[in-house]
Scaffold this motif. Structure first.
Motif, mmCIF file in Angstrom:
data_model
loop_
_atom_site.group_PDB
_atom_site.id
_atom_site.type_symbol
_atom_site.label_atom_id
_atom_site.label_comp_id
_atom_site.label_asym_id
_atom_site.label_seq_id
_atom_site.Cartn_x
_atom_site.Cartn_y
_atom_site.Cartn_z
ATOM 1 N N LEU A 33 -14.275 -10.728 26.013
ATOM 2 C CA LEU A 33 -13.558 -9.983 27.043
ATOM 3 C C LEU A 33 -14.039 -8.539 27.086
ATOM 4 O O LEU A 33 -14.262 -7.969 28.168
ATOM 5 C CB LEU A 33 -12.057 -10.039 26.769
ATOM 6 C CG LEU A 33 -11.139 -9.483 27.856
ATOM 7 C CD1 LEU A 33 -11.313 -10.268 29.153
ATOM 8 C CD2 LEU A 33 -9.697 -9.526 27.399
ATOM 9 N N ARG A 34 -14.251 -7.944 25.911
ATOM 10 C CA ARG A 34 -14.727 -6.554 25.852
ATOM 11 C C ARG A 34 -16.106 -6.437 26.490
ATOM 12 O O ARG A 34 -16.370 -5.496 27.247
ATOM 13 C CB ARG A 34 -14.768 -6.077 24.405
ATOM 14 C CG ARG A 34 -15.217 -4.625 24.263
ATOM 15 C CD ARG A 34 -15.252 -4.173 22.820
ATOM 16 N NE ARG A 34 -13.929 -4.235 22.199
ATOM 17 C CZ ARG A 34 -13.579 -5.098 21.266
ATOM 18 N NH1 ARG A 34 -14.466 -6.009 20.832
ATOM 19 N NH2 ARG A 34 -12.362 -5.077 20.755
ATOM 20 N N ARG A 35 -16.959 -7.387 26.225
ATOM 21 C CA ARG A 35 -18.305 -7.348 26.790
ATOM 22 C C ARG A 35 -18.254 -7.392 28.324
ATOM 23 O O ARG A 35 -18.980 -6.662 29.004
ATOM 24 C CB ARG A 35 -19.110 -8.528 26.254
ATOM 25 C CG ARG A 35 -20.542 -8.559 26.734
ATOM 26 C CD ARG A 35 -21.293 -9.741 26.186
ATOM 27 N NE ARG A 35 -22.516 -9.949 26.938
ATOM 28 C CZ ARG A 35 -23.056 -11.139 27.160
ATOM 29 N NH1 ARG A 35 -22.480 -12.221 26.657
ATOM 30 N NH2 ARG A 35 -24.162 -11.243 27.845
ATOM 31 N N GLU A 93 -4.491 0.063 37.978
ATOM 32 C CA GLU A 93 -3.784 -1.032 37.306
ATOM 33 C C GLU A 93 -4.832 -2.004 36.782
ATOM 34 O O GLU A 93 -5.757 -2.366 37.508
ATOM 35 C CB GLU A 93 -2.844 -1.734 38.291
ATOM 36 C CG GLU A 93 -2.065 -2.903 37.709
ATOM 37 C CD GLU A 93 -1.283 -3.630 38.786
ATOM 38 O OE1 GLU A 93 -0.093 -3.296 38.984
ATOM 39 O OE2 GLU A 93 -1.858 -4.522 39.465
ATOM 40 N N PHE A 94 -4.701 -2.410 35.529
ATOM 41 C CA PHE A 94 -5.612 -3.368 34.899
ATOM 42 C C PHE A 94 -4.744 -4.467 34.288
ATOM 43 O O PHE A 94 -4.069 -4.244 33.286
ATOM 44 C CB PHE A 94 -6.463 -2.646 33.851
ATOM 45 C CG PHE A 94 -7.422 -3.532 33.066
ATOM 46 C CD1 PHE A 94 -7.543 -4.897 33.302
ATOM 47 C CD2 PHE A 94 -8.215 -2.978 32.066
ATOM 48 C CE1 PHE A 94 -8.425 -5.690 32.575
ATOM 49 C CE2 PHE A 94 -9.107 -3.752 31.332
ATOM 50 C CZ PHE A 94 -9.201 -5.109 31.588
ATOM 51 N N THR A 95 -4.759 -5.632 34.930
ATOM 52 C CA THR A 95 -3.904 -6.744 34.530
ATOM 53 C C THR A 95 -4.716 -7.860 33.896
ATOM 54 O O THR A 95 -5.811 -8.193 34.374
ATOM 55 C CB THR A 95 -3.157 -7.312 35.757
ATOM 56 O OG1 THR A 95 -2.390 -6.282 36.366
ATOM 57 C CG2 THR A 95 -2.226 -8.453 35.347
ATOM 58 N N LEU A 138 -8.929 -1.811 25.435
ATOM 59 C CA LEU A 138 -9.780 -2.043 26.598
ATOM 60 C C LEU A 138 -9.266 -1.328 27.844
ATOM 61 O O LEU A 138 -9.964 -1.256 28.850
ATOM 62 C CB LEU A 138 -9.883 -3.543 26.892
ATOM 63 C CG LEU A 138 -10.802 -4.374 26.006
ATOM 64 C CD1 LEU A 138 -10.738 -5.839 26.411
ATOM 65 C CD2 LEU A 138 -12.233 -3.870 26.099
ATOM 66 N N GLY A 139 -8.018 -0.853 27.765
ATOM 67 C CA GLY A 139 -7.440 -0.174 28.906
ATOM 68 C C GLY A 139 -6.494 -1.023 29.729
ATOM 69 O O GLY A 139 -6.110 -0.626 30.836
ATOM 70 N N VAL A 140 -6.111 -2.211 29.204
ATOM 71 C CA VAL A 140 -5.171 -3.064 29.935
ATOM 72 C C VAL A 140 -3.839 -2.335 30.076
ATOM 73 O O VAL A 140 -3.267 -1.862 29.084
ATOM 74 C CB VAL A 140 -4.975 -4.411 29.204
ATOM 75 C CG1 VAL A 140 -3.894 -5.247 29.894
ATOM 76 C CG2 VAL A 140 -6.291 -5.175 29.147
ATOM 77 N N THR A 141 -3.336 -2.232 31.304
ATOM 78 C CA THR A 141 -2.073 -1.527 31.553
ATOM 79 C C THR A 141 -0.929 -2.474 31.878
ATOM 80 O O THR A 141 0.239 -2.073 31.852
ATOM 81 C CB THR A 141 -2.213 -0.551 32.738
ATOM 82 O OG1 THR A 141 -2.531 -1.294 33.932
ATOM 83 C CG2 THR A 141 -3.318 0.464 32.470
ATOM 84 N N ARG A 142 -1.262 -3.719 32.197
ATOM 85 C CA ARG A 142 -0.240 -4.667 32.649
ATOM 86 C C ARG A 142 -0.643 -6.060 32.221
ATOM 87 O O ARG A 142 -1.829 -6.414 32.268
ATOM 88 C CB ARG A 142 -0.120 -4.596 34.178
ATOM 89 C CG ARG A 142 0.915 -5.519 34.806
ATOM 90 C CD ARG A 142 0.956 -5.270 36.321
ATOM 91 N NE ARG A 142 1.967 -6.088 36.981
ATOM 92 C CZ ARG A 142 1.745 -7.308 37.463
ATOM 93 N NH1 ARG A 142 0.540 -7.849 37.359
ATOM 94 N NH2 ARG A 142 2.724 -7.984 38.044
ATOM 95 N N VAL A 143 0.318 -6.868 31.801
ATOM 96 C CA VAL A 143 0.032 -8.255 31.442
ATOM 97 C C VAL A 143 0.951 -9.170 32.250
ATOM 98 O O VAL A 143 2.087 -8.814 32.578
ATOM 99 C CB VAL A 143 0.213 -8.523 29.935
ATOM 100 C CG1 VAL A 143 -0.816 -7.744 29.130
ATOM 101 C CG2 VAL A 143 1.620 -8.200 29.470
#
Length: 383
Positions: free
Chosen positions: A74-76, A94-96, A118-123
């Protein structure tokens, strides 16, 4: 708006008809998938770069089940996408990421810290039900207790914008408990979908064999009305037919779809729209990824903007609707109402039959050229 489709699942849900592949362990498929995504992204670098001028500027990773991907993969992918867009575009509004409860528990705090890094702001977590019998029938990999544990782990890991999915319309009388337990967790966002028989799903085969009978429309209507009342009482805003949010927590990415914004979809089941006339999609056929597309006519564009806007509580500008007899009749009977801002919307009490209402309405001047839509708007999405 950028959407990435992850086509892997550990098992198939009974109701699901989306393209996905079973991947129980990493046999190299994840790495090959990341290679393919980054090749496609490189080929579409110009489209991705234009993302910098868009609002909303979002990244959404859906599936399938994105949470089956190792964090390193996922990081890649995320870092690869960041390298292809201007720096200002990589600070997504927004990063979901979509998650399954069992993957959250399997990965634990370290996995969730990695998502934050990674910077995810929302799940968005697919719970679907808090009835264990229903979850088994759906072939979900978690039970209700694990769903609650996963939610609390997300909270304790610092996620302050959590969406959960629920399904209604399966004929069970356990919906009240599911809604009560969902509200008790108090997520910022709840998506509630009516169970439908999708082509290619296990549920479709069950229907064909007489092993399942769809719930009667009146029962579905009663369950939908119960959801609307319960979530309103809990403080949720019903801002789109299937979506409820606490104030300030509407889904930014999905709201862009309903406003007909431009989006770039990467991956085997993703769609894209250029914000003007061109829609394209990826389709896996016999192990190969083929692309398709179409040019939307003025009529198509007008109808889509009307349909998408009327799915929302914001509604549409009256100029999008032909001022004909059907329109007047709808206003007269309350199927359409005017908002305080002068827009036209379908009231919540008629959301359940919104398809019928929209089908009767005609877009204004469908044969005339529509105004060129700006790329600045001050979801593949897999649709």
């Amino acid at each position: 708006m950028i959407y990435i489709h992850v086509p892997f699942c550990r098992s198939f849900c009974t109701y699901c008809g989306f393209y996905s592949e079973i991947c129980r362990q990493d046999d190299g498929s994840y790495g090959r998938y990341a290679d393919a995504i980054l090749r496609e992204a490189e080929d579409r670098k110009e489209e991705l770069s234009q993302h910098a001028t868009d609002s909303p500027c979002t990244l959404y990773i859906g599936g399938g089940t994105p949470s089956v991907l190792p964090l390193s993969v996922l990081r890649r992918i995320v870092e690869g996408i960041r390298s292809l867009v201007p720096e200002e575009a990589s600070r997504w509004e927004e990063f979901t990421v979509e998650l399954n409860p069992d993957d959250v528990l399997r990965g634990g705090p370290a996995y969730l810290a990695g998502l934050k890094g990674l910077g995810v702001t929302r799940v968005s977590m697919g719970i679907q039900s808090f009835d264990d019998g229903v979850l088994r029938w759906m072939n979900r990999r978690h039970d209700s207790r694990q769903a609650e544990q996963a939610f609390r782990l997300l909270r304790s890991s610092g996620f302050g914008d959590i969406s959960i999915d629920l399904i209604f319309g399966y004929g069970s009388d356990g919906l009240e408990e599911s809604v009560a337990r969902a509200v008790g967790l108090f997520p910022e966002h709840i998506s509630a979908y009516q169970l439908s028989v999708e082509e290619g799903s296990a549920l479709e085969e069950m229907v064909q064999k007489g092993l399942f009978r769809e719930a009667e429309p009146e029962l579905c209507r009663q369950q939908y009305d119960f959801l609307c009342r319960s979530l309103a009482d809990a403080g949720y805003e019903h801002y789109e037919i299937s979506n409820f949010a606490l104030p300030g927590h509407r889904a930014v990415h999905n709201s862009g779809y309903w406003r007909h914004c431009r989006y770039v979809g990467l991956g085997p089941g993703a769609h894209s729209f250029d914000g003007m006339r061109k829609r394209s999609w990826n389709e896996p056929v016999s192990g190969e990824l083929r692309t398709g597309g179409e040019e939307l006519s003025d009529m198509d564009l007008a109808q889509e903007r009307l349909m998408l806007g009327l799915r929302t509580s914001d509604g549409v500008d009256p100029s999008l609707v032909a001022q004909d007899a059907a329109y007047s009749r709808m206003l007269g009977c309350g199927a359409l109402v005017r908002t305080d801002e002068g827009r036209i919307r379908i009231p919540e009490s008629r959301f359940f039959v919104s398809d019928d209402i929209i089908a009767e309405l005609t877009p204004a001047h469908p044969d005339a050229p529509l105004p060129h839509q700006s790329r600045s708007y001050g979801y593949a999405p897999s649709l």
